[in-house]
Scaffold this motif. Structure first.
Motif, PDB file in Angstrom:
ATOM      1  N   LEU A 105      -0.321  -9.611  -6.172  1.00 23.09           N
ATOM      2  CA  LEU A 105      -0.545  -8.461  -5.204  1.00 23.09           C
ATOM      3  C   LEU A 105      -2.218  -7.601  -5.462  1.00 23.09           C
ATOM      4  O   LEU A 105      -2.947  -7.539  -4.567  1.00 23.09           O
ATOM      5  N   SER A 106      -2.197  -7.559  -6.695  1.00 22.93           N
ATOM      6  CA  SER A 106      -3.604  -6.893  -7.237  1.00 22.93           C
ATOM      7  C   SER A 106      -4.712  -7.785  -6.891  1.00 22.93           C
ATOM      8  O   SER A 106      -5.751  -7.301  -6.338  1.00 22.93           O
ATOM      9  N   GLY A 107      -4.642  -8.988  -7.182  1.00 22.62           N
ATOM     10  CA  GLY A 107      -5.635 -10.235  -6.718  1.00 22.62           C
ATOM     11  C   GLY A 107      -5.965 -10.538  -5.230  1.00 22.62           C
ATOM     12  O   GLY A 107      -7.070 -10.904  -4.820  1.00 22.62           O
ATOM     13  N   ALA A 108      -5.055  -9.893  -4.239  1.00 25.07           N
ATOM     14  CA  ALA A 108      -5.238 -10.236  -2.899  1.00 25.07           C
ATOM     15  C   ALA A 108      -6.053  -9.050  -2.313  1.00 25.07           C
ATOM     16  O   ALA A 108      -6.043  -7.753  -2.999  1.00 25.07           O
ATOM     17  N   ASN A 109      -7.021  -9.122  -1.678  1.00 20.97           N
ATOM     18  CA  ASN A 109      -7.670  -8.185  -1.068  1.00 20.97           C
ATOM     19  C   ASN A 109      -7.488  -7.825   0.363  1.00 20.97           C
ATOM     20  O   ASN A 109      -8.160  -7.072   1.236  1.00 20.97           O
ATOM     21  N   LEU A 110      -6.295  -8.525   1.129  1.00 24.04           N
ATOM     22  CA  LEU A 110      -5.988  -8.091   2.283  1.00 24.04           C
ATOM     23  C   LEU A 110      -4.358  -8.232   2.384  1.00 24.04           C
ATOM     24  O   LEU A 110      -3.797  -9.396   1.957  1.00 24.04           O
ATOM     25  N   VAL A 111      -3.634  -7.292   2.089  1.00 29.52           N
ATOM     26  CA  VAL A 111      -2.163  -7.191   2.201  1.00 29.52           C
ATOM     27  C   VAL A 111      -1.939  -6.373   3.483  1.00 29.52           C
ATOM     28  O   VAL A 111      -2.000  -5.232   3.725  1.00 29.52           O
ATOM     29  N   LEU A 112      -1.132  -7.164   4.618  1.00 30.84           N
ATOM     30  CA  LEU A 112      -0.707  -6.814   5.762  1.00 30.84           C
ATOM     31  C   LEU A 112       0.985  -6.674   5.773  1.00 30.84           C
ATOM     32  O   LEU A 112       1.532  -7.531   5.100  1.00 30.84           O
ATOM     33  N   LEU A 153      -6.779 -13.554   0.711  1.00 27.60           N
ATOM     34  CA  LEU A 153      -7.880 -13.593   0.150  1.00 27.60           C
ATOM     35  C   LEU A 153      -8.835 -13.898   1.022  1.00 27.60           C
ATOM     36  O   LEU A 153      -8.770 -14.672   1.872  1.00 27.60           O
ATOM     37  N   THR A 154     -10.028 -12.857   1.255  1.00 27.39           N
ATOM     38  CA  THR A 154     -11.073 -13.138   2.520  1.00 27.39           C
ATOM     39  C   THR A 154     -12.009 -12.302   1.766  1.00 27.39           C
ATOM     40  O   THR A 154     -12.326 -11.489   1.039  1.00 27.39           O
ATOM     41  N   ASP A 155     -13.148 -13.001   2.663  1.00 24.64           N
ATOM     42  CA  ASP A 155     -14.678 -12.388   2.225  1.00 24.64           C
ATOM     43  C   ASP A 155     -14.869 -11.396   3.408  1.00 24.64           C
ATOM     44  O   ASP A 155     -16.057 -10.743   3.333  1.00 24.64           O
ATOM     45  N   PHE A 156     -14.126 -11.231   4.445  1.00 24.39           N
ATOM     46  CA  PHE A 156     -13.984 -10.406   5.525  1.00 24.39           C
ATOM     47  C   PHE A 156     -15.558 -10.893   6.341  1.00 24.39           C
ATOM     48  O   PHE A 156     -15.828 -10.123   7.283  1.00 24.39           O
ATOM     49  N   CYS A 176     -10.624 -16.401   5.699  1.00 26.51           N
ATOM     50  CA  CYS A 176      -9.451 -15.934   5.268  1.00 26.51           C
ATOM     51  C   CYS A 176      -8.426 -16.671   4.722  1.00 26.51           C
ATOM     52  O   CYS A 176      -8.205 -17.624   5.634  1.00 26.51           O
ATOM     53  N   TYR A 177      -7.928 -16.869   3.473  1.00 25.50           N
ATOM     54  CA  TYR A 177      -6.964 -17.648   3.117  1.00 25.50           C
ATOM     55  C   TYR A 177      -5.645 -16.848   2.980  1.00 25.50           C
ATOM     56  O   TYR A 177      -5.500 -16.143   2.012  1.00 25.50           O
ATOM     57  N   ILE A 178      -4.734 -17.255   3.656  1.00 23.58           N
ATOM     58  CA  ILE A 178      -3.433 -16.689   3.767  1.00 23.58           C
ATOM     59  C   ILE A 178      -2.423 -17.323   2.719  1.00 23.58           C
ATOM     60  O   ILE A 178      -2.170 -18.640   2.894  1.00 23.58           O
ATOM     61  N   ARG A 191      -5.797 -11.332  12.452  1.00 20.27           N
ATOM     62  CA  ARG A 191      -6.945 -11.580  13.231  1.00 20.27           C
ATOM     63  C   ARG A 191      -7.713 -10.555  13.767  1.00 20.27           C
ATOM     64  O   ARG A 191      -9.184 -10.195  13.833  1.00 20.27           O
ATOM     65  N   ARG A 192      -7.129  -9.527  14.093  1.00 23.31           N
ATOM     66  CA  ARG A 192      -7.688  -8.083  14.704  1.00 23.31           C
ATOM     67  C   ARG A 192      -8.417  -7.403  13.622  1.00 23.31           C
ATOM     68  O   ARG A 192      -9.577  -7.188  13.856  1.00 23.31           O
ATOM     69  N   GLN A 193      -7.763  -7.304  12.426  1.00 27.88           N
ATOM     70  CA  GLN A 193      -8.447  -6.679  11.241  1.00 27.88           C
ATOM     71  C   GLN A 193      -9.843  -7.568  10.910  1.00 27.88           C
ATOM     72  O   GLN A 193     -10.899  -6.984  10.170  1.00 27.88           O
ATOM     73  N   LEU A 194      -9.720  -8.850  10.902  1.00 30.66           N
ATOM     74  CA  LEU A 194     -10.786  -9.741  10.293  1.00 30.66           C
ATOM     75  C   LEU A 194     -11.768  -9.770  11.246  1.00 30.66           C
ATOM     76  O   LEU A 194     -12.785  -9.859  11.045  1.00 30.66           O
ATOM     77  N   GLY A 195     -11.481  -9.757  12.773  1.00 29.28           N
ATOM     78  CA  GLY A 195     -12.468 -10.109  13.711  1.00 29.28           C
ATOM     79  C   GLY A 195     -12.610 -11.629  14.150  1.00 29.28           C
ATOM     80  O   GLY A 195     -12.225 -12.544  13.157  1.00 29.28           O
TER      81      GLY A 195
END
Length: 153
Positions: free
Chosen positions: A57-64, A82-85, A89-91, A114-118
């Protein structure tokens, strides 16, 4: 709460409730574990290792998350990624509690990602064999050129 209902009661509660999608970078380990186990992903994840779950959880930079908009706001789905935004993004997990599967929660989580990432950020994942049809139905393209070093332990 859905977790205290009978399966039929939980299904009725989910179908007749509003689902809240949100970013929750501080998601509780116990809730994460429960959804992994409820979804079936617990069979392939270290659900008995709190330290490893915390690191995941701590290593993830996107938790939805997907939560029912009822008392207690029970968690029924989660994406950990994990994503660079900017580019990709790798789910690493898309988990939906068994009682909520087939009700659009997984698609809702993917739509929120998809909405949050664009539109300029590609999304990739490795599917469990029994979920391939879901990803195809929501319009994801199957990739033939994926590679993997298996974990040891």
């Amino acid at each position: 709460m859905a977790s205290k209902c009978s399966p039929a009661g939980a299904l009725w509660q989910i179908e007749n409730s509003h689902v809240l999608y949100a970013s929750e970078p501080q998601l509780d380990i116990a809730e994460f574990r429960r959804v992994l186990v409820d979804s079936g992903l617990g069979e392939t994840r270290p659900v008995d290792d709190d330290a490893r779950l915390q690191t995941m959880l701590s290593g993830a930079n996107l938790v939805l998350t997907a939560r029912l908009d009822v008392e207690g706001k029970p968690l029924i789905g989660v994406i950990r990624a994990l994503t660079d935004f900017s580019w990709v993004c790798y789910i690493s997990e898309l988990a939906v509690s068994q009682s909520a599967q087939g009700l659009g929660i997984g698609k809702g989580l993917m739509d929120e990602a998809r909405r949050q990432l664009g539109p300029s950020v590609a999304i990739s994942l490795i599917s469990m064999p029994d979920a391939v049809g879901f990803y195809e139905r929501i319009g994801m393209k199957r990739m033939a050129d994926a590679f993997w070093f298996a974990r040891k332990g």
